[in-house]
Write a protein that holds these residues in place. Structure first.
Motif, PDB file in Angstrom:
ATOM      1  N   LYS A  80      32.260  45.955  47.097  1.00  0.00           N
ATOM      2  CA  LYS A  80      31.496  44.935  46.385  1.00  0.00           C
ATOM      3  C   LYS A  80      30.615  44.156  47.345  1.00  0.00           C
ATOM      4  N   THR A  86      38.277  36.151  48.827  1.00  0.00           N
ATOM      5  CA  THR A  86      38.509  36.398  50.249  1.00  0.00           C
ATOM      6  C   THR A  86      37.436  35.660  51.049  1.00  0.00           C
ATOM      7  N   GLY A  87      36.233  35.594  50.478  1.00  0.00           N
ATOM      8  CA  GLY A  87      35.167  34.868  51.159  1.00  0.00           C
ATOM      9  C   GLY A  87      34.685  35.552  52.418  1.00  0.00           C
ATOM     10  N   PHE A  89      31.525  37.753  45.489  1.00  0.00           N
ATOM     11  CA  PHE A  89      32.507  38.296  44.542  1.00  0.00           C
ATOM     12  C   PHE A  89      33.878  37.623  44.599  1.00  0.00           C
ATOM     13  N   CYS A  90      34.762  38.044  45.467  1.00  0.00           N
ATOM     14  CA  CYS A  90      36.135  37.529  45.334  1.00  0.00           C
ATOM     15  C   CYS A  90      36.414  36.381  46.286  1.00  0.00           C
ATOM     16  N   CYS A 109      29.809  36.472  50.723  1.00  0.00           N
ATOM     17  CA  CYS A 109      29.880  37.409  49.604  1.00  0.00           C
ATOM     18  C   CYS A 109      30.080  36.656  48.299  1.00  0.00           C
ATOM     19  N   HIS A 114      41.272  41.913  46.087  1.00  0.00           N
ATOM     20  CA  HIS A 114      40.807  41.262  47.319  1.00  0.00           C
ATOM     21  C   HIS A 114      40.934  42.272  48.452  1.00  0.00           C
ATOM     22  N   PRO A 115      40.065  43.291  48.418  1.00  0.00           N
ATOM     23  CA  PRO A 115      40.271  44.435  49.317  1.00  0.00           C
ATOM     24  C   PRO A 115      40.391  44.074  50.793  1.00  0.00           C
ATOM     25  N   VAL A 116      39.640  43.095  51.249  1.00  0.00           N
ATOM     26  CA  VAL A 116      39.680  42.816  52.685  1.00  0.00           C
ATOM     27  C   VAL A 116      41.003  42.126  53.077  1.00  0.00           C
TER      28      VAL A 116
END
Ligand code: SF4
Ligand code: SF4
Ligand code: SF4
Ligand code: FES
Ligand code: FES
Lengths: 878, 165
Positions: A260, A228-229, A225-226, A223, A390-392
């Protein structure tokens, strides 16, 4: 261990394992419809039934029955198959069987099972179900007629995502999955429900009628975006991304994604992307050939280097570059240009955080892995709206709390998603986190709750720390932060009682404050409670962007070479000089802030801006504009013609993450590979290719841009990357440091220095509201967006199209403001006009504006030298 | 739209005193696990029924999602989302009563009260509902008004039971 037989095979498994899992260990597949490894067993569909000799006379659901010693299990007797067929027939009574137009066709579990069991007719008949279909909710389409009531959507949304948006309503035959009063979804739009739905009851609207499952080529990548990867799979048909799904093998996310990751890739295919290089001719940016653009750039940099010296040149790079590209970028600046003036956006957003942690916990502090968070039993989430940034990672915390009863303490001035789940919510005055951390440390030491063994054996500086904490009595903390002493004590006891405690902090432009100090404070608390160097415990610092952690490792910092090694250290520098065949300046360069002030004063004359858009994303945009306006030669490299790019002399168009290769390093120090899914858009080239071409045009060879070659060079120079071989990086990635070898996710205690440091930190009160400016302005990220990239994705903008200011009910009443009104928000720096959302999230005395949007420019209000600003609010609409 | 309408209804049937009482009750239940069902029962006692607005208030108060509240309310038959009159008239439509013409009783009551099944009279005095077997088949056909049970009713004169209220 428990011994049992499954279909005459002997199986040895741990106690607590279910029959289903035990069977799987010996390769026996039992069909399921309502089971998912991420969720607690539910036992609703009964397709997984088996026979157990010791429980004769009935069929046993294997997904929810734990094994017992000596169990004799059969999974495929005639009776079982008959029962499964009956289950399927019952499911098909009301199901519309509209497979030809169902987007799950080809990957539907019901379809597959009906095929597997050869159900050609149904003994039962009734009317087909005829619920209205929800075409109104964005991103997720709901067609309950196809639902098999497995409840997985409800459970994933509740147990993992934590949104609890869906519910099973009614009872008996009228049971269905919906929201309260059948309203359209108003949720996080993560799509986890749609992804887990085994049938076509919930589907991805972005994917509607785009492709059949078997027509797509699937590429595992990361991903964009953030930090978290999350590993994602891009599914491509006819050179277009048809959808993105979570990669179940993904080391950090195990298949989960947020809005995202799932829906945000659309910017890649945006028609607004730049296709060809641009060069300024007669004051106007015009399309040019690569050759012309590269030569213009080289000429410009050379002229300034000759006239004003290398120190007049500087470079910013985005924390979205790959490791290889960030490495090449700093190498270009340091060798071809001859300056250490190089920094990354993270440098601006959370400068000092990494140095802060390094001082306390060593060069590569052990961090808890995202996966291990599920086993952690105490969380302190401070200056981190992790569920939005970092939603996840937020899902892991939610699952630990909901499924394993972990203790959760949330320190946040706003009512955020996690504060609803928290045992204690410390709703503090903005900018006072350090006082809270010190206060917690003091309570723990006062009450004797510290981990004495760890402190004595592995740390230094306890006496000094104790002394520095003397003033942080609960009364002092209450006065400084607004947190009642009783709550502080309760939080301290709760956190100290955990076996595996994690402190989570996020970074981002919106989180002001002294990060180094906060990092040290968090490290102190982790050490006092013995939460360092063991799996599932420690300080988890979450960089804002996908490669925030990698670009720091790659030396995109003014004073450090790759691997965090100091440029001022002669031995280090000589090693790099030898490897690079170039002389390096020993003088630390300027950081982002200093580069801008240098530009303002005229000492920085040329700037190479790779993937950065300071005009929109840095604090105090008026000043940034003035500084950039002063720069004689500005080169920008980006996907879009950003406001910063519009000021440039030369603009290089780049490929997106989906069109290139390379590696990212995520928040848990896992290195993962990007894999190319699409050909480059237009004439674009990757950042790495462009950087190497610029070097070449300057007459320097910094090596080929091929990621495998660059990574080999990095591995030779950066100790923690020494075991990384580009071609061998698996889909789940490799954990750097120690644990890297077999990619196992366990803690990395060998990364701890012999003795961690307890470093006293004093609290400095943030600027307080005044009579003129009575509100504290908080700026920050939103769940739906990341940086300034996601507003270019259509789907996301359906959910969250524009900026707003959040004002609490009480302040809104006092100001006579309603939802949807327009207000002017003014600070000492500037003023903007913006729409209002009145919300219960916001405490009186502070307001919140998300920072992703170009308009209105929130950074006209902020101040680079202050962690937060105070503002006044005036109503504009009648 | 559906929601807007229910809130309007709520304004009609639910007084500010009720809301104030509800809010104070919510505070007592906050933070106690397993409090949703007892709180909803109290809320129904206070407000008479559980429309969208009341469910939202309960959800906000307990910091849980409105969908979860709705799931519970729609599952248990003792919760109602429709306004009820002061006296709830329930006519048994179970088999034993049905064969003794309880459907006619229902029709007559409906005519007399000038409301359909599931509705409330304009003065909010009566509401009319059908129920499954009440377990008093020996007395079929059976109707209940509030707490009072009336058995062995004659379909034609059954409407007389309303006169007691
Ligand atoms: S999209 Fe996400 S938040 Fe919304 S209902 Fe589905 S799982 Fe829940
Ligand atoms: S909507 Fe899908 S996931 Fe949800 S219960 Fe129905 S079949 Fe299961
Ligand atoms: S934005 Fe972050 S949490 Fe969301 S899918 Fe991408 S990497 Fe994962
Ligand atoms: S998978 Fe076991 S009951 Fe559904
Ligand atoms: S059927 Fe009416 S009471 Fe039993």
């Amino acid at each position: 261990m428990i011994r049992l037989t499954v279909d005459d095979r002997e199986v040895l498994v741990e106690a607590g394992t279910t029959i289903l899992e035990a069977a799987a260990t010996s390769g026996i597949r039992i069909p399921t419809l309502c089971y998912h490894e991420k969720l607690q067993p539910f036992g609703a569909c009964r397709i997984c039934v088996v026979e157990v000799e010791q429980m004769k006379g009935r069929l046993i659901p294997s997904c929810s029955t734990p094994v017992t010693e000596g169990m004799v299990v059969r999974t495929r007797t005639e009776q079982i198959l008959k029962a499964r067929r009956t289950v399927l027939e019952l499911l098909l009574i009301h199901h519309p069987l509209d497979c030809p137009i169902c987007d799950k066709g080809g990957e539907c579990q019901l379809q597959d099972l009906v095929y597997e069991f050869g159900i050609t007719q149904n003994r039962f008949k009734d009317q087909k179900s005829n619920h209205p279909i929800d075409y109104v909710s964005p991103l997720v389409e709901r067609n309950t007629n196809r639902c098999v009531l497995c409840g997985m959507c409800v459970r994933v949304c509740d147990e993992v995502v934590g949104a609890s948006e869906l519910s099973m309503v009614n009872r008996g035959i009228r049971t269905k999955i919906t929201t309260d009063f059948d309203r359209p979804l108003d949720c996080e739009f993560c799509g986890e429900c749609e992804n887990i739905c085994p049938v076509g009851a919930l589907t991805n609207r972005q994917f509607k009628f785009k492709a059949r499952a078997w027509e797509m080529q699937t590429i595992s990548t990361v991903c964009s975006f953030c930090s978290t990867g999350c590993a994602i799979k891009l599914c491509v048909k006819n050179g277009q991304i048809a959808r993105a799904v979570g990669e179940p093998e993904g080391g950090a996310n195990r298949g989960s994604l947020c809005i995202k990751g799932r829906f945000g890739y659309e910017y890649v295919m945006s028609p607004e992307r730049i296709k060809r290089p641009l060069v300024r001719r007669n004051g106007k940016l015009e399309e040019a050939t690569w050759e012309e653009a590269l030569q213009t750039a080289a000429r410009g940099f050379k002229a300034i280097k000759e006239k004003d010296g290398p120190e007049a040149i500087a470079g910013f790079c985005s924390a979205r570059l790959t490791n290889e590209e960030a490495y090449l970028f700093q190498k270009l600046l340091r060798t071809a240009m001859g300056t250490n003036n190089v920094d990354n956006s993270g440098g601006y957003a959370h400068r000092g955080y990494s140095p802060g942690l390094r001082e306390s916990l060593g060069v590569s502090p052990a961090v808890p892995s995202v996966e291990d968070l599920r086993s952690s039993d105490a969380f302190l989430v401070i200056r981190s709206n992790v569920s939005e940034t970092h939603p996840v990672v937020g899902y892991q915390v939610t699952a630990a709390v909901k499924q394993n009863d972990a203790r959760l303490i949330v320190a946040d001035p706003r009512r955020v998603k996690l504060s609803r789940l928290a045992s204690v919510h410390l709703s503090h005055r903005p900018g006072t986190e350090i006082a809270i951390l010190n206060g917690l440390a003091r309570v723990i030491l006062d009450e004797g709750l510290e981990d004495r063994e760890f402190l004595a054996g592995s740390t230094e500086g306890l006496q000094g720390l104790k002394k520095s904490l003397e003033k942080y009595t609960p009364a002092f903390v209450e006065q400084a932060t607004g947190i009642a002493g009783a709550d502080l004590k309760q939080a301290a006891r709760l956190f100290a009682s955990g076996e595996k405690g994690v402190i989570i902090i996020s970074a981002g432009m919106g989180f002001g404050g002294d990060d180094a100090a906060l990092a040290r404070c968090a490290a102190n608390l982790a050490q006092i409670t013995g939460n360092a160097g063991k799996p599932g415990a420690g300080v988890l610092f979450l960089g804002e962007k996908n490669n925030s952690h990698g670009v720091v490792d790659m030396g995109a910092e003014p004073d450090r070479l790759p691997g965090g090694q100091r440029i001022a250290d002669d031995a280090v520098r000589q090693r790099f000089e030898k490897a690079w065949g170039a002389a390096l300046s020993s003088k630390p360069g300027r950081a982002a802030e200093e580069i801008l002030s240098g530009a303002e004063q005229g000492s920085i004359k040329a700037l190479y801006c790779v993937g950065e858009n300071p005009l929109q994303t840095y604090p105090d945009s008026r000043r940034t504009k003035k500084a950039l306006g002063n720069i004689a030669f500005l080169v920008v490299q980006d996907l879009f013609l950003t406001p910063t790019a519009q000021m440039a002399q030369v603009v290089f168009p780049v490929t997106s993450f989906a069109e290139k290769e390379g590696t990212y390093t995520n928040c848990e120090h896992r290195i993962q590979r990007l894999r190319k899914a699409l050909p480059p858009y237009g004439e674009t080239k990757s950042d790495g290719e462009i950087i190497c071409a610029v070097a070449k045009a300057l007459g320097t060879d910094i090596g080929p841009p091929a990621p495998e070659k660059v990574m080999a060079e990095i591995a030779g120079l950066v100790p923690r990357y020494r075991e990384v071989t580009y071609d061998k990086i698996p889909v789940k990635g490799i954990m750097l440091d120690g644990a890297g070898k077999n990619g196992n996710e366990q803690g990395k205690s060998e990364a701890l220095p012999p003795r961690a440091q307890l470093i006293p930190v004093d609290f400095v009160a943030p600027p307080a509201p005044t009579a003129e400016y009575p509100y504290v302005l908080l700026t920050g990220p939103l769940l739906f967006h990341s940086g300034s990239l996601s507003p270019r994705s259509k789907g996301i903008c359906v959910v969250c199209p524009e900026a707003f200011v959040e004002i609490g009910h009480k302040d809104a009443r006092a100001l006579d403001i309603k939802n949807g009104d327009t207000v002017a928000v003014t600070s000492a720096k500037g003023s903007i006009t913006i729409g209002v959302r009145v919300t219960a999230k916001q405490n009186p005395g502070s307001v919140f504006i998300p920072y992703h949007f170009a308009q209105p420019p929130v950074h006209e209000l902020t101040d680079g030298s202050q962690p937060q600003v105070v503002v006044k609010i005036e109503k504009r609409t009648p | 739209m559906a929601e807007a309408r229910t809130i309007e209804q709520a304004v009609e049937f639910i007084t500010t005193e009720m809301l104030d009482e509800l809010d104070s009750v919510i505070v007592d239940y906050r933070g106690t696990p397993g409090s949703l069902i007892p709180l909803l029962q109290r809320a129904q006692e206070i407000c008479g029924y559980l429309p969208a607005e009341i469910q939202r208030r309960v959800a906000d108060g307990l910091e849980i999602s409105p969908s979860m509240v709705y799931g519970v309310v729609s599952f248990y038959s003792f919760f109602t989302m429709k306004p009820r009159g002061k006296h709830v008239v329930r006519v048994c439509l179970g088999t034993a009563c049905y064969v003794k013409r309880s459907d006619e009783i229902m029709q007559n009551l409906s005519k007399e009260l000038k409301i359909a099944v599931g509705e409330v009279t304009g003065d909010k005095k009566f509401s009319l509902e059908g129920v499954r077997c009440l377990g008093a088949c020996g007395l079929a056909p059976v109707a209940v008004v509030g707490e009072d049970t009336y058995g062995l009713l004659d379909p034609v004169t059954a409407t007389d039971i309303l006169k007691n209220y």
